[in-house]
Structure formats: structure tokens, C-alpha cells
Enzyme design. Structure first.
Site, short mmCIF file in Angstrom:
data_model
loop_
_atom_site.label_atom_id
_atom_site.label_comp_id
_atom_site.label_asym_id
_atom_site.label_seq_id
_atom_site.Cartn_x
_atom_site.Cartn_y
_atom_site.Cartn_z
CB SER A 104 -0.94 0.00 1.21
OG SER A 104 -0.20 -0.20 2.39
CG HIS A 164 -2.66 -0.99 -2.98
ND1 HIS A 164 -3.00 0.34 -2.78
CD2 HIS A 164 -2.93 -1.61 -1.80
CE1 HIS A 164 -3.46 0.49 -1.56
NE2 HIS A 164 -3.43 -0.67 -0.94
CD GLU A 184 -3.58 2.86 -5.72
OE1 GLU A 184 -3.44 4.06 -5.98
OE2 GLU A 184 -3.19 2.36 -4.64
CG ASN A 193 -2.98 4.35 0.98
OD1 ASN A 193 -4.10 4.51 1.43
ND2 ASN A 193 -2.40 3.17 0.94
#
Length: 729
Positions: free
Chosen positions: A430, A451, A463, A501
Site C-alpha cells: 500500500s 495494490h 492499483e 493513499n
């Protein structure tokens, strides 16, 4: 030949039955664009001009019947205003009514998907025959509008108000067996018998065996419901649907009101009610944003499809690390048909991963989505192992071990020596840089990030992270595998936090600043949930886990020290850091910003915790009052600005992909369209002014980029300047 256009052809057979075939030139599917609607009008006029016709059969030459109206035209059309929309709808009603009023029986052969406007077309005919694999439905409420070409008028008269409300308010796609049971269609047959069955019904109607005029009259008269039945049907439905849809999605309730208002009217008056309601909804920002969302989703799907076409197929996958995450990945792969090896170094970890997969399959059986035989078959797609014995035949390996660069390094370099030269390695990380993890690999071109979001089976986004040395082949294979798993992959470039993120942590930064100034975290949660988020920031942090948030915050602080330095716990503790230091990790140990108890279903339920409230007082530097708008601005501005920076830094390829990633990855409110569409709706100039005002007090996290200032000065937007959103409500 009675008529021939680019999308519609009408031929007359020797039996005097006309066949109208939808076959849109140079397209894989039929859709009802304004040009196709004009052709339909011309075709119907040609039919009206023919003498001696005995019946009409509607068919499609494509795999689908008609997938709906051409949504690419919607925003430009909505931009023309309510009066234009009402007159356009009434024109289409005229065309559809003309089909319904033809002086001979009519039947539709539904060979595949018939949705939205496509479903409304088939409702005009006297009879409908459906292929076993076909599906029909009216999904318009998912776009913030309602069926506007007669769906709210004809469907309730055909299948009853209760059933029609369920179909229309829910926006469901309905299988052939359900459609037959409800009376939406007259027969369901295997695909190869479809035309013969439709012609048989037509022949029986022509012979007088089936009363097509009585069928027709029923669709054109008021609904056969007494006042008490009406009240029961509509008022009960409104309460239930309002609870399901929530306050931000007005279309399902509006659709029920349209059916209710039109129930006592004959066809033409009911259609006027429907047209007015459609026009009213189409002028809302919710409809504008949900249509924009659909368009963005198409952009993402097309990009994914292009990668998929260039990819070597993944016939055998593997996952390293068999915890909850590894088990979730194994389940998702196995359930969608890609066999997967699940490797760990410990038996109990393997058992944990298998337990997770079994639990998820068992839920599918409970819900009737899967038979026990199918469950056993799919579970056999997961092969647990403690060794690399069969890894020589694996096409793609997902590394899903603990989020620690040293551990990941060791595992990746080890597995690289056990797989074939063309095997793709993908790290489910992540935050850790893909370039950093690639540094020790012999074949960095075969390595990328993949991800997944937790829980894997629920979250649609993956992702796919391209490192500096990642090859196109590696990206293509990983995208293809994600799509085969039923996920929506979005390709991003490597940077701390990648896209989602990186954008989320400035939002948490805004939350920490609010805490320092004495805001109540429970109130912030309520305000952001009312704004449209599935959960507020404090609750979200509890779900994510305070240890995970602190670790990711440190990565972000190191990567972007000027803006996000405070996220790394340097200097004074933030509220998040304080929770972590006091072993309040969130749901994983039943205490964070809230305490957690098990509800009746065994799921964690948050409750107020005085200890947490007392603890947070330790970060308060000043006590201030904040309005709801203040809270929203302080939370949303840093998030939106980071999305802008990701676009400018080429971390993500387009506004559409950035917005879809935030909606699919962190639950950005769909009816607001995404972070960049949210800026567009506010106006770039107004957004920059708001950010500058906050930056004066709150610092770098709120400072607009130079390019955004240039956009504001030039009156530019992230999305097509030709299509203006209506004023925000």
C-alpha cells in the site's frame, strides 16, 4: 424493403409480417442515440404507410438487444435545460406510442441485454419473447434520473405497481425466469428457438387466438388499484426505498412518486407526468455527476480492455502470504476461475488463509448465489503449499506478506529464483516504493505493484503500479489478471502512497489539524458522513488500524516532507499518533477513537468511549467552534489538492481515472463525482480562493499548485468545458 437506415432496417416478408431489426453500423452494441431515435421515427412512419401488413416483429442483429440510450449525449442534452428535455421526451413518447398503436399485433424477440431505453422499446409491443440468457431492466435511477420514455407508465401496468417499483427504484437487471414470473415477458425459450417462438405468438395473435387489443388497452388505461391498495403500495415503498437510497439520491423516490401520480391517469397524461419529473431530475448536480461517473467508468474500462488485449493470459496464479489478505486474494482468483497456489511458511497461516476463503464461499452459498457443488469446485481452485514445488508453471505471483520492505525484499528475491523467466511478480503493497523493491531483482521489468484494498472481495479497485523499469507486458498481464478477478484496475506510476493513499493522507492531515484546534471527532465524523462519505475520518482510521495509519503516515512524511511532515509523528504527537502510542489500534483490538462491541451478527459496532475523548484532549492547542462548512472545507481541500498534484505529476493518466480510483478505493461520495469533478462543480477559481484562505492559517497542505492557479485564471476545468454542470444545490 420498407425502410433502411444506418441502425434500423425494416423488411416485409411473404407472410405480410414486417421485421424491424436494430443493427447499429460500426458498433458492437445497439444504443438509442438521437440519430437512432430519428431513424426509428422514420421507420415507424414507413410502417404506418404500408398497407396490408399483418404484424410486426422487433429483433436485434447484435448480441444484445439494445443496451439503452446513448449516455455520451446526456450531459450536453441536460445542459440545454428542462423545456428542451420535456419536448424531446414527448417527441420520443410520440414515436413509442405510434409503435404501440399500430393497427396489427406486435412482438419483440429479446435476444440479449435490453436495458433503459432498450427495455422501454420492448414495452411498447403487445408481446415479448425472451432468450434464456437475456436480461432486461430499467437502471436509470443509478444515473440519478428515472425511465423517461414510458418505463414508469407501461411497466407498472404490465407487472403491477409493487414489482415495477422494485425494478425501477432498484435499477436492477432481471433474468429471463424472473421476467416471465412477473409477467414482463410472455415466453422464455433457448436462443436458437427465439425467432420461431416470437413468430408463433404473432401468428396466434393474427389468428385471433391471442387478444392483442386487450393487452394494449391494459397498458394505456389507469392502473387497476383502489385508493387503499394504492396507499399501501406507494407509501410503504417510499419509506423502504428512502432508507435504502439515502438522502443524496433522489431518483428512486421520485420514480415512485411518478408511478403514483400517473396511476390514476391514462397513457398520455401519465407520460407528461413522467417527462416533467425526468427533466427536473436531469437538471440536478446528482444526475450530472452520476452520468459523469458512468462516462469515467467507460474510460477506465476501455483502457483496461486495451491492456487486456495486449496481455499474455494468466492461466495459473500464486499468492505468497496466506493471512486474511492472501486468503482474500486466493478466494477472489478462485471464485472467478483462475487457479491459484497459496504459499506460506507456516501451517497455521495456510489454515487461516483457507478459513478466510471457505468463509467467503460459504456466505455465497448462504445467499443462494452458489450451490455447495460449485463451492467445492471453486475451492479446489486454491492449492495450499509450503514449498515452491509448482511455481515453475505460474504466470503471475502476488506477494502479499507483511508491509515491511526487508521482508518483502527477501520474499521477492527468493521467489524470483523459483519461477520462469516470463513470470510476472506483483507486490500487494500500500505504500512501499516499487522502484525500491525492484532494486534487488534480476528481472525488474517483470515486476510491478498490485495494490488490493481491504476487504478484497468487496473493494472493486486494484492499483497496478508501474515502476521505472516495469515493462508494458508486466503491466498488461497484471491488469488482465485483475479484470479476470472481477476488479477494476487503474494503472498508476510509482510514488509514496501511489495514488489513493497519497490522496487519502492529506485528508487525515486535515483531520489531525481539526483535532488540534479542539474539534470533536464524533461531530467531524457525522458532518463528513452527512457530506456523503460511507464513514467519517475517525471511524475510517479505526477500520484501517492506527498502526497501519502511523506506518503509512511515516512513508508519506518522508516522501512529501513540506506538506506531510506532520503525518510522520515528528515533534508533537497528532491524535492518530496518540491513539497508537496508547495501544488504541481501532477495530483490531476493539478500541480506537471509539470502543467496539459485537453486534447480533458478530460484527464490530462502534460505541462512544470516554477514555478516547479524554485522550484526544492531549493534542488540543486551542479550542474553536467550527461550522459544518468549515469542517468540510478543512477535510476536502487537502484531499482534492493532492488529487490535482497526482494528475500534474503524471502519477495518474487522466481526471477520469483519478476520480474513479477515489470512488472505488476509499468510497469518495459517488453523487459528487470525484475530487476533480468536485473542484469543477465549485469552480476552480472559487476552490483556489478557499484553499488560499485556509493555507494562510494552516500551511502547505492547503496551498494550491501554480498550474491550478493558471487554470483558475484562464477559467479552465478538469472536464469538458463544453458541458456545464447545473448549479450545486
Amino acid at each position: 424493403m420498407i425502410y433502411q437506415g444506418n441502425a434500423i432496417g425494416v423488411v416485409r416478408g411473404d407472410d405480410d409480417i414486417a421485421t424491424l431489426t436494430f443493427d447499429l453500423e460500426d458498433e458492437s452494441v445497439n444504443k438509442l442515440s438521437s440519430a437512432v431515435v430519428t431513424e426509428l421515427e422514420e421507420a415507424v412512419k414507413a410502417l404506418q404507410g404500408e398497407t396490408g401488413l399483418a404484424g410486426l416483429l422487433l429483433t436485434s442483429a447484435k448480441e444484445a438487444f439494445i443496451v439503452g440510450a446513448d449516455i455520451t449525449e446526456f450531459q450536453a442534452m441536460f445542459g440545454k435545460g428542462g423545456d428542451f428535455l420535456e419536448s424531446m421526451l414527448m417527441r420520443v413518447h410520440g414515436i413509442f406510442n405510434a409503435i404501440e398503436d399500430l393497427p396489427f399485433p406486435t412482438v419483440t424477440a429479446i435476444n440479449g441485454l435490453a436495458l433503459g431505453g432498450g427495455c422501454e422499446v420492448l414495452l411498447t409491443t403487445d408481446f415479448r419473447v425472451m432468450s434464456e440468457s437475456a436480461q432486461i431492466g430499467l437502471p436509470e435511477t443509478k444515473l440519478g434520473i428515472l425511465p423517461g420514455w414510458g418505463g414508469c407508465v407501461r411497466l407498472p401496468r404490465l407487472i403491477g405497481a409493487d414489482n415495477a417499483i422494485e425494478w425501477i427504484a432498484g435499477g436492477t437487471q432481471n433474468r429471463a425466469d424472473a421476467a416471465l414470473k412477473m409477467g414482463a415477458v410472455d415466453a422464455v425459450v433457448p436462443a436458437e428457438q427465439l425467432e420461431a417462438a416470437a413468430r408463433d405468438i404473432l401468428a396466434r395473435a393474427i389468428a385471433g387466438e391471442l387478444d392483442y387489443r386487450a393487452r394494449r388497452a391494459e397498458k394505456q388505461q389507469p392502473l387497476k388499484l383502489g385508493p387503499i391498495e394504492q396507499m399501501m403500495a406507494f407509501e410503504t415503498a417510499k419509506g423502504y426505498v428512502a432508507g435504502k437510497a439515502g438522502p443524496h439520491y433522489p431518483a428512486p423516490i421520485e420514480a415512485i412518486k411518478v408511478i403514483q401520480k400517473g396511476a390514476g391517469e391514462e397513457r398520455s397524461r401519465a407520460q407528461v407526468i413522467e417527462a416533467k419529473a425526468f427533466a427536473k431530475l436531469a437538471m440536478t448536480d446528482v444526475a450530472f455527476n452520476l452520468v459523469g461517473l458512468f462516462m469515467n467508468d467507460q474510460v477506465v474500462k476501455k483502457k483496461g480492455s486495451r491492456y487486456e488485449k495486449a496481455a499474455r493470459p494468466v492461466k495459473q496464479a500464486a499468492v505468497l502470504g496466506a493471512g486474511i489478505m492472501g486468503g482474500g486474494i486466493a478466494y477472489q482468483s478462485a471464485s472467478k476461475g483462475t487457479p491459484i497456489l497459496m504459499k506460506d511458511i507456516k501451517d497455521d497461516a495456510i489454515e487461516l488463509g483457507l478459513k478466510e476463503a471457505r468463509k467467503l464461499f460459504a456466505k455465497q452459498v448462504e445467499r443462494g448465489k452458489l450451490s455447495t457443488e460449485k463451492m467445492a469446485q471453486r475451492l479446489s481452485n486454491i492449492r495450499p503449499t509450503l514449498s515452491y514445488g509448482d511455481f515453475g508453471h505460474v504466470d503471475l505471483v502476488v506477494e502479499a506478506v507483511v508491509e515491511n520492505p526487508k521482508v518483502k525484499d527477501a520474499v521477492l528475491t527468493e521467489v524470483e529464483g523459483e519461477v520462469g523467466e516470463e513470470t510476472i511478480l506483483a507486490s500487494n503493497t500500500s505504500t512501499i516504493s516499487i522502484d525500491r523493491l525492484a532494486a534487488n531483482l534480476k528481472r525488474p521489468e517483470n515486476f510491478c505493484g498490485m495494490h488490493f484494498f481491504n476487504p478484497v472481495h468487496r473493494m472493486p479497485l486494484v492499483e497496478v503500479i508501474r515502476g521505472e523499469k516495469t515493462s508494458d507486458a508486466a503491466v498488461a498481464a497484471t491488469v488482465a489478471y485483475a479484470r479476470a478477478m472481477g476488479k477494476t484496475p487503474i494503472v498508476v506510476n510509482d510514488c509514496p502512497g501511489f495514488l489513493v493513499n497519497r490522496v487519502l493522507f492529506p485528508y487525515f492531515g486535515g483531520f489531525s489539524l481539526l483535532m488540534e484546534q479542539g474539534a470533536d471527532f464524533a461531530r467531524v465524523d457525522k458532518v463528513m458522513e452527512k457530506f456523503g462519505w460511507p464513514m467519517g475520518p475517525a471511524y475510517l482510521l479505526d477500520v484501517v488500524g492506527m498502526d497501519t495509519a502511523v506506518h503509512a503516515g511515516e512513508v508519506m512524511a518522508k516522501g512529501f516532507p513540506e506538506r506531510m511532515g506532520s503525518l510522520g509523528g515528528e515533534g508533537e504527537s497528532s491524535a492518530i499518533q496518540l491513539m497508537y502510542e496508547n495501544d488504541r489500534l481501532g477495530q483490531k483490538n476493539a478500541k480506537g477513537f471509539y470502543a467496539y462491541e459485537e453486534d447480533r451478527k458478530g460484527k464490530p459496532k462502534k460505541v462512544r468511549d470516554e477514555a478516547a475523548i479524554e485522550l484526544v484532549k492531549g493534542v488540543v492547542k486551542e479550542s474553536r467552534e467550527f461550522s459544518d462548512d468549515d469542517i468540510i472545507a478543512r477535510m476536502m481541500v487537502p484531499l482534492c489538492l493532492e488529487a490535482v498534484r497526482c494528475l500534474e505529476d503524471n502519477i495518474v493518466g487522466s481526471p477520469a481515472e483519478a476520480d474513479m480510483a477515489l470512488i472505488y478505493g476509499i468510497g469518495f461520495p459517488p453523487f459528487r463525482g470525484g475530487a476533480l469533478r468536485y473542484i469543477d462543480a465549485m469552480g476552480v477559481e472559487a476552490f483556489v480562493a478557499l484553499a488560499d484562505e485556509l493555507a494562510g492559517e494552516l500551511g502547505a497542505l492547503y496551498v494550491p499548485t501554480d498550474k491550478l492557479r493558471e487554470m483558475a485564471a484562464a477559467g479552465e476545468r478538469f472536464y469538458d468545458t463544453q458541458v456545464q454542470a447545473p448549479d450545486q444545490a
